[in-house]
Write a protein that holds these residues in place. Structure first.
Motif, PDB file in Angstrom:
ATOM      1  N   GLU A  54     -44.811   7.530   0.076  1.00 26.75           N
ATOM      2  CA  GLU A  54     -46.041   8.381   0.065  1.00 26.75           C
ATOM      3  C   GLU A  54     -46.334   8.684  -1.503  1.00 26.75           C
ATOM      4  O   GLU A  54     -45.524   9.120  -2.410  1.00 26.75           O
ATOM      5  N   ARG A  55     -47.666   8.628  -1.901  1.00 29.33           N
ATOM      6  CA  ARG A  55     -47.946   8.733  -3.075  1.00 29.33           C
ATOM      7  C   ARG A  55     -48.825   9.960  -3.386  1.00 29.33           C
ATOM      8  O   ARG A  55     -50.026   9.900  -2.745  1.00 29.33           O
ATOM      9  N   ARG A  56     -48.390  10.932  -3.887  1.00 26.95           N
ATOM     10  CA  ARG A  56     -49.097  12.403  -3.865  1.00 26.95           C
ATOM     11  C   ARG A  56     -49.879  12.609  -5.047  1.00 26.95           C
ATOM     12  O   ARG A  56     -49.420  12.262  -6.134  1.00 26.95           O
ATOM     13  N   VAL A  57     -51.088  13.240  -4.861  1.00 23.02           N
ATOM     14  CA  VAL A  57     -51.985  13.310  -6.179  1.00 23.02           C
ATOM     15  C   VAL A  57     -52.687  14.876  -5.798  1.00 23.02           C
ATOM     16  O   VAL A  57     -52.625  15.184  -5.062  1.00 23.02           O
ATOM     17  N   TYR A  58     -53.393  15.056  -6.899  1.00 25.28           N
ATOM     18  CA  TYR A  58     -54.194  16.459  -6.924  1.00 25.28           C
ATOM     19  C   TYR A  58     -55.658  16.155  -7.310  1.00 25.28           C
ATOM     20  O   TYR A  58     -55.783  15.014  -8.195  1.00 25.28           O
TER      21      TYR A  58
END
Length: 467
Positions: A336-340
């Protein structure tokens, strides 16, 4: 061999094939029942009972039609092995591991066998001699690993086991017939872990007393491990004490990621050297090691490790084994690639892929490509994908989470860095740049400040170069 004597029920173990060592033994009735079930319908072996009404079970790493047996036969075999190790070698793990594939039992069968082991110890051994105390101790400590502190009956059983282990500790203080260090340390760890689980239960009135008791037993275990020069166990137990101290003080525990990584690396190497890469214990230690790698921002190395472990588990234990299923879940999480979103800094989203959109410029009749990110979220804890939304967001409005794998693209001056991969370590608000670590395991990380426009999320890791 086991064929030299019957089990506790008087039934004889037989084996007259090409199996070696301790594998292949079974009651004749079990072999006949299995053959009749297989002869009747080869697709139903293990799914339906035999002619006597007994069900065939198998919950290890055996494949195909091998490994199935009546649970009564498995218990009988284990009791015989436990009673006389001289006849089968030192295989006092017959209650916890399959004699054929040598891997641990799991799920309901593991529960049933742990209870059977306790009943066997209580039936055949008394606690007034060294052998009986050792037999009771190993049985109840194995059972304690499966106790669920959230269940009332398990809590009652756990307290009873703690009382029995206290008796074991009292006996071993005065008995000089053998070395008790390993059993003493394990007993302290077993009691401590149960009290820790009780102390972590939300709303439990005596949680502080439980945590304090857990701390005391962990400290006694540390003392024994120190005397035995078992540095790995000392480090792991001191980590548990630090967790308890933080809970008692009501503060968040400060973790040194590099120290934790070093400990988990040593633990994984220890099991790898002693048990081999296919053993469940080794694989579980590998999962903990991968998590420690991720916590230290070695996320690319961590993801590759989990992928490697998943392949090992799938080959050794099969796709439906608990260990393989857990690794697949873990691998999905690592990928999973988490971002804001900059306007919503307190919410986390999962980046799914990039999307190119045409951007018409009516002034000069030029068409440019605008890069967007497809996001899903916001992500709640615990996560509920059904409530999340999927939408597009301009890349300029998105910031990377710590640990995100990225690739350099579009650099004009330092072109040698284009297509290099690294991990986001931190964001410097003053320079408006990300600190990117080019990393490899056991190699000093090199940090580089990089502007957001030259960084792209690396959704799929490239194949690792052969060394």
């Amino acid at each position: 061999c086991l064929a030299e004597g019957p089990d506790a029920s008087g039934k004889q173990f037989v084996r007259d094939c090409s199996c070696r060592g301790s594998s292949g033994y079974a009651h004749l009735s079990c072999i006949i029942g299995y053959a009749e079930s297989a002869e009747s319908d080869t697709n139903r072996v293990g799914d339906t009972p035999d002619a006597t009404g007994q069900r065939f079970v198998r919950d290890c790493s055996c494949r195909g039609s091998s490994g199935y047996a009546h649970i009564s036969c498995i218990i009988g075999y284990a009791e015989s092995a436990e009673s006389d190790t001289n006849r089968v070698g030192d295989i006092r793990n017959a209650f916890i591991a399959c004699p054929n594939c040598k891997q641990l039992y799991q799920n309901e069968l593991r529960q049933d066998l742990s209870k059977a082991r306790v009943r066997f110890a209580e039936r055949d051994y008394t606690m007034d001699n060294a052998e009986g105390v050792a037999m009771h101790a190993t049985a109840v400590m194995n059972r304690m690993t499966l106790i669920d502190a959230e269940k009332q009956y398990d809590r009652i059983e756990g307290k009873q086991i703690c009382t029995k282990l206290e008796h074991v500790l009292d006996f071993t203080k005065t008995d000089k017939s053998r070395s008790w260090a390993q059993i003493q340390a394990s007993a302290h760890m077993s009691i401590a872990t149960f009290h820790l689980r009780m102390g972590m239960r939300f709303g439990y009135a005596e949680w502080k007393d439980c945590l304090q008791s857990a701390k005391e037993h962990y400290e006694m275990a540390v003392e024994i491990y120190t005397n035995e020069k078992d540095e790995l166990s000392v480090s792991a137990t001191e980590k548990m004490i630090a967790i308890i101290n933080a809970m008692l003080d009501g503060v968040e525990r400060q973790v040194d990621p590099e120290a934790n990584l070093n400990m988990e690396r040593k633990k994984y190497k220890f099991y790898l050297d002693n048990l081999g890469q296919n053993h469940i214990t080794t694989i579980n230690a590998g999962i903990s090691y991968a998590q420690a790698l991720s916590d230290s921002c070695y996320t690319i190395v961590a993801e590759r490790y989990v992928a490697k472990l998943h392949g090992i588990s799938q080959r050794a234990h099969g796709s439906d084994h608990n260990c393989t299923v857990e690794l697949l879940t873990c691998l999905k999480r690592f990928r999973e690639r988490r971002v804001y979103i900059k306007s919503r800094p307190n919410e986390t989203f999962q980046a799914l892929r990039y999307y190119e959109e045409s951007d018409d410029n009516n002034d000069d009749d030029q068409v440019t490509q605008k890069r967007l990110l497809v996001l899903q979220g916001p992500i709640a804890i615990p996560r509920n994908v059904a409530t999340e939304q999927t939408f597009q967001q301009d890349c300029a409005n998105v910031s990377f989470a710590i640990g995100t794998p990225v690739i350099f693209q579009g650099l004009i001056v330092t072109t040698t860095l284009n297509d290099k991969i690294g991990t986001v370590k931190e964001f410097d608000k003053e320079t408006n740049k990300y600190a990117i670590y080019f990393q490899e395991e056991n190699v000093v990380k090199k940090a580089l400040g990089a502007e957001e426009q030259f960084l792209h999320i690396l959704f799929d890791l490239p194949e690792e170069e052969e060394k």
